[in-house]
Design an enzyme around this catalytic site. Structure first.
Site, short mmCIF file in Angstrom:
data_model
loop_
_atom_site.label_atom_id
_atom_site.label_comp_id
_atom_site.label_asym_id
_atom_site.label_seq_id
_atom_site.Cartn_x
_atom_site.Cartn_y
_atom_site.Cartn_z
N ALA A 69 46.94 -14.10 -9.20
CA ALA A 69 47.69 -15.00 -10.07
C ALA A 69 47.81 -16.35 -9.38
O ALA A 69 47.75 -16.44 -8.15
CB ALA A 69 49.07 -14.40 -10.33
N GLY A 113 46.40 -10.12 -8.48
CA GLY A 113 46.11 -9.94 -9.90
C GLY A 113 44.62 -9.78 -10.18
O GLY A 113 44.24 -9.15 -11.17
N GLU A 116 43.99 -6.22 -9.62
CA GLU A 116 44.62 -5.48 -10.72
C GLU A 116 43.78 -5.59 -11.99
O GLU A 116 43.64 -4.63 -12.74
CB GLU A 116 46.05 -6.01 -10.94
CG GLU A 116 46.97 -5.62 -9.78
CD GLU A 116 48.31 -6.34 -9.81
OE1 GLU A 116 48.32 -7.57 -10.01
OE2 GLU A 116 49.35 -5.68 -9.62
N GLU A 136 50.07 -9.47 -2.02
CA GLU A 136 51.33 -10.07 -2.51
C GLU A 136 52.44 -10.01 -1.48
O GLU A 136 53.30 -10.90 -1.41
CB GLU A 136 51.80 -9.37 -3.80
CG GLU A 136 50.98 -9.68 -5.03
CD GLU A 136 49.81 -8.72 -5.25
OE1 GLU A 136 49.38 -8.06 -4.28
OE2 GLU A 136 49.33 -8.65 -6.39
C1 HXC Z 1 46.29 -20.64 -6.59
C2 HXC Z 1 44.51 -20.46 -5.16
C3 HXC Z 1 44.66 -19.06 -5.11
C4 HXC Z 1 45.71 -18.48 -5.89
C5 HXC Z 1 43.00 -19.61 -3.85
N1 HXC Z 1 43.46 -20.75 -4.38
N2 HXC Z 1 43.71 -18.56 -4.28
N3 HXC Z 1 45.31 -21.23 -5.91
N4 HXC Z 1 46.49 -19.32 -6.59
N5 HXC Z 1 45.92 -17.16 -5.93
C6 HXC Z 1 42.96 -22.10 -4.15
C7 HXC Z 1 43.31 -22.64 -2.78
O1 HXC Z 1 44.62 -23.15 -2.78
C8 HXC Z 1 42.27 -23.72 -2.59
O2 HXC Z 1 42.67 -24.84 -3.34
C9 HXC Z 1 41.05 -23.12 -3.27
O3 HXC Z 1 41.53 -22.10 -4.17
C10 HXC Z 1 40.10 -22.47 -2.29
O4 HXC Z 1 40.84 -21.55 -1.51
P1 HXC Z 1 40.86 -21.54 0.10
O5 HXC Z 1 42.09 -20.87 0.52
O6 HXC Z 1 40.59 -22.91 0.63
O7 HXC Z 1 39.58 -20.64 0.39
P2 HXC Z 1 39.33 -19.69 1.64
O8 HXC Z 1 39.77 -20.34 2.91
O9 HXC Z 1 37.92 -19.23 1.53
O10 HXC Z 1 40.30 -18.43 1.40
C11 HXC Z 1 40.11 -17.59 0.32
C12 HXC Z 1 41.34 -16.66 0.12
C13 HXC Z 1 42.63 -17.52 0.05
C14 HXC Z 1 41.44 -15.69 1.31
C15 HXC Z 1 41.10 -15.87 -1.16
O11 HXC Z 1 42.43 -18.54 -0.93
C16 HXC Z 1 43.84 -16.75 -0.34
O12 HXC Z 1 44.43 -16.01 0.46
N6 HXC Z 1 44.28 -16.89 -1.61
C17 HXC Z 1 45.49 -16.25 -2.08
C18 HXC Z 1 45.28 -14.80 -2.31
C19 HXC Z 1 46.56 -14.12 -2.80
O13 HXC Z 1 47.59 -14.16 -2.11
N7 HXC Z 1 46.51 -13.56 -3.98
C20 HXC Z 1 47.66 -12.91 -4.59
C21 HXC Z 1 48.40 -13.93 -5.46
S1 HXC Z 1 49.87 -13.26 -6.12
P3 HXC Z 1 42.46 -26.34 -2.74
O14 HXC Z 1 43.06 -27.22 -3.79
O15 HXC Z 1 43.14 -26.37 -1.41
O16 HXC Z 1 40.96 -26.48 -2.63
C22 HXC Z 1 49.35 -12.29 -7.38
C23 HXC Z 1 50.46 -11.63 -8.10
C24 HXC Z 1 49.97 -10.89 -9.28
O17 HXC Z 1 48.22 -12.18 -7.67
C25 HXC Z 1 51.14 -10.55 -10.10
C26 HXC Z 1 50.81 -9.95 -11.41
C27 HXC Z 1 49.67 -10.44 -12.08
#
Ligand code: HXC
Length: 261
Positions: A69, A113, A116, A136
């Site tokens: 998400a 997400g 999921e 998460e």
């Molecule tokens: C918003 C995101 C994002 C996310 C990545 N980006 N994941 N933006 N929400 N979930 C954005 C980054 O901010 C970045 O933007 C660009 O995408 C590239 O990501 P990087 O981090 O620079 O890439 P990298 O270093 O290769 O790392 C990849 C990654 C990391 C390991 C996947 O991005 C990451 O940990 N993302 C979050 C993963 C996460 O926590 N997911 C769960 C979310 S909560 P910029 O502008 O800087 O280029 C969830 C709850 C679900 O899903 C609830 C119910 C549906």
């Protein structure tokens, strides 16, 4: 004009085709926001209702199926706004209403997400670069679109706890070993394999495909005795379809069956 959050296409030249939905926020690693989830839900229900579509594939980019998400959106919420707006979950359940098979074609990250969403699909094909996880907990929350429920059913409680409590990622090989992934395919063959599976499904009898999906899904929801009963009723119902006549006649005549719409 803003880029569309999903792209759609149809493939195949038979009576029924495979619809492909590509998540299209590549710069944000396909982070799932309301706009994207509304568009995805609308496309899924539209293809499900379209008699010319027999199977649906959901895919992302090479680097990410979906990294979860959109954290920028989540960060703006407190409990009251999350609860009263039914944050995230409002438009996440459309896929459960889809009766046709849905294949997830996963390359790169399928996190939170995104993991999921893959688990809501019926078949998960993954490249060897794919990474799955429910990170998460590292954001101070827990999975909210079924992760704590579907992951244990897919991989067992012990591994689900390991993943959900630590937020660690698992690679495609571990995900396949654990039962989350149906098959690993070479990275450059992901869409070809997904479309080949779609073509196989599209050529089968429609009623038996829908019944098979419905029956397998019952095993998630119902006690064994109810699931067995559902299966038996659907099994008997198949004997009222032209596909059963054609499938068995073709086998006995040693020819290929032709299932008509
Ligand atoms: C918003 C995101 C994002 C996310 C990545 N980006 N994941 N933006 N929400 N979930 C954005 C980054 O901010 C970045 O933007 C660009 O995408 C590239 O990501 P990087 O981090 O620079 O890439 P990298 O270093 O290769 O790392 C990849 C990654 C990391 C390991 C996947 O991005 C990451 O940990 N993302 C979050 C993963 C996460 O926590 N997911 C769960 C979310 S909560 P910029 O502008 O800087 O280029 C969830 C709850 C679900 O899903 C609830 C119910 C549906």
């Amino acid at each position: 004009m803003a880029e569309p959050t999903i792209l759609t296409a149809q493939h195949g030249d038979g009576d029924r085709r495979t619809a492909v939905i590509t998540l299209n926020r590549p710069k944000q690693l396909n982070a799932l926001n309301d706009e994207l989830m509304d568009a995805l839900g609308e496309a899924l229900l539209r293809f499900d209702a379209d008699p010319a579509v027999g199977c649906i594939v959901i895919t992302g980019s090479e680097k990410a199926f979906a990294a979860g998400a959109d954290i920028g959106v989540l960060a703006q919420h407190d409990f009251i706004s999350a609860y009263t707006s039914d944050l995230i979950t409002r438009n996440w359940e459309h896929i459960r209403r889809v009766r046709k098979p849905v294949i997830a074609a996963v390359s790169g990250f399928a996190l939170g997400g995104g993991c999921e969403l893959a688990m809501m699909c019926d078949v998960v094909l993954a490249t060897d670069t794919a990474k799955f996880g429910q990170p998460e907990i590292k954001l101070g929350i827990i999975p909210g679109a079924g992760g704590t429920q579907r992951l244990p059913r897919a991989v067992g409680k012990a591994k689900a706890m390991d993943l959900v409590l630590s937020g660690r990622l698992m690679d495609a090989a571990e995900a396949e070993r654990s039962g989350l992934v149906s098959r690993i395919v070479p990275a450059d063959r992901l869409m070809a394999e997904a479309l080949a599976l779609g073509e196989v499904i599209c050529a089968l009898g429609e009623a038996s495909v829908l019944a098979a999906k419905e029956s397998v899904n019952r095993s998630y929801e119902a006690p064994l005795s109810d699931g067995i009963l559902t299966e038996r009723r659907l099994f008997h119902a198949m004997f009222g379809t032209p596909d059963q006549k054609e499938g068995m006649e073709a086998f006995l005549a040693k020819r290929k069956p032709v299932f008509k719409r």
